[in-house]
Design an enzyme around this catalytic site. Sequence first.
Site, PDB file in Angstrom:
ATOM      1  CB  SER A  20     -10.150  -2.293   6.941  1.00 16.11           C
ATOM      2  OG  SER A  20      -9.331  -2.903   5.960  1.00 16.11           O
TER       3      SER A  20
ATOM      4  CE  LYS B   8      -4.347  -1.595   0.385  1.00  8.47           C
ATOM      5  NZ  LYS B   8      -5.473  -1.201  -0.474  1.00  8.47           N
TER       6      LYS B   8
END
Length: 335
Positions: free
Chosen positions: A82, A57
Amino acid sequence: MADLFVPSLDHLRQAYAVTSRATQITPLLESAALARETGAARVFIKPESLQWAGSFKIRGAYWRLKQLSADEAKKGVVAYSSGNFAQGLAAAGQALGIPVTIVMPIDAPAAKRDATAGYGARVVLTDHGERAREEVAAAKAREIAETEGLALLHPFDDPEIVAGQAGAGLEALDQLAAKDASADLLFCSVGGGGLIGGVSLAFHYLSPATEIIGVEPEGFNGMGSSLAHGSIETMPIGPKSICDGLMSRRPGDAPFAAVKTAGVRGITVDDQSVRSAMRIAFERMKLVLEPSGAASLAALLGGKVDVKGKTVLVMATGGNVSLADFITHMNDGLK
């Protein structure tokens, strides 16, 4: 969000040239044991679990932050996540000196909440009750953006996020070439689609013969269903999955445009197969993977795709799991 477009190969390379200064090259591991077990000619695993902040990410997050104006960077950004995008964005923000606020569902793993705060981000929790948790968190992020004047970033539905995540694919292609190999099949997990959007474009441009398989948890196959029907579909709210990072009910517009261009098809995996894949990754390759990070390996091992005689690449996307949760999954995998 940025205007919708499908990034070109030059755009992907430009993003990787920037993000590679802030990320590390994750290895490409070959497993003869997995090749024997599955009948594949060769099996390669790319453990993005070993990337800074524990997943791929940070690639997209860092590139997206570099697109901010000076004023936006000074005020800071807000996003919902999340966990893995939260950590990647927080780490990228810390590296660039940009304030980051993350809205997280209250049931996101505690290890991911703590790690996000550890990178200096402000964490705001939302209680979604019976509603879809990503919708509640997204609404709260929009509210904060409006009231505090922060730039609102989407964790996956942004062409620049797609372009940044493509670095994992470009890197894998270089590593395969160095091993005199090319992938016949590529397995990549799918949440909202940011990673598979970028990786599939990299392979579409540079290795068009590679068949790309998007892997989703049962009940959260929004990308696979959307690809099968030719337009974006939203899955109904159903039972949870242990793959908390893949519980998106629909793919993003930007990733969907990318994967359609690249000709991706989707399959699903169940929780038990994911637990088994986590155990095999640990025992055979000494990799600690979170459930979401092991979904693509579960797809390889599950036998839904014929891999016999083929060279296979598996993107192992994340390793952000607490010791207690990892042990629990290992024990449940034996039942």
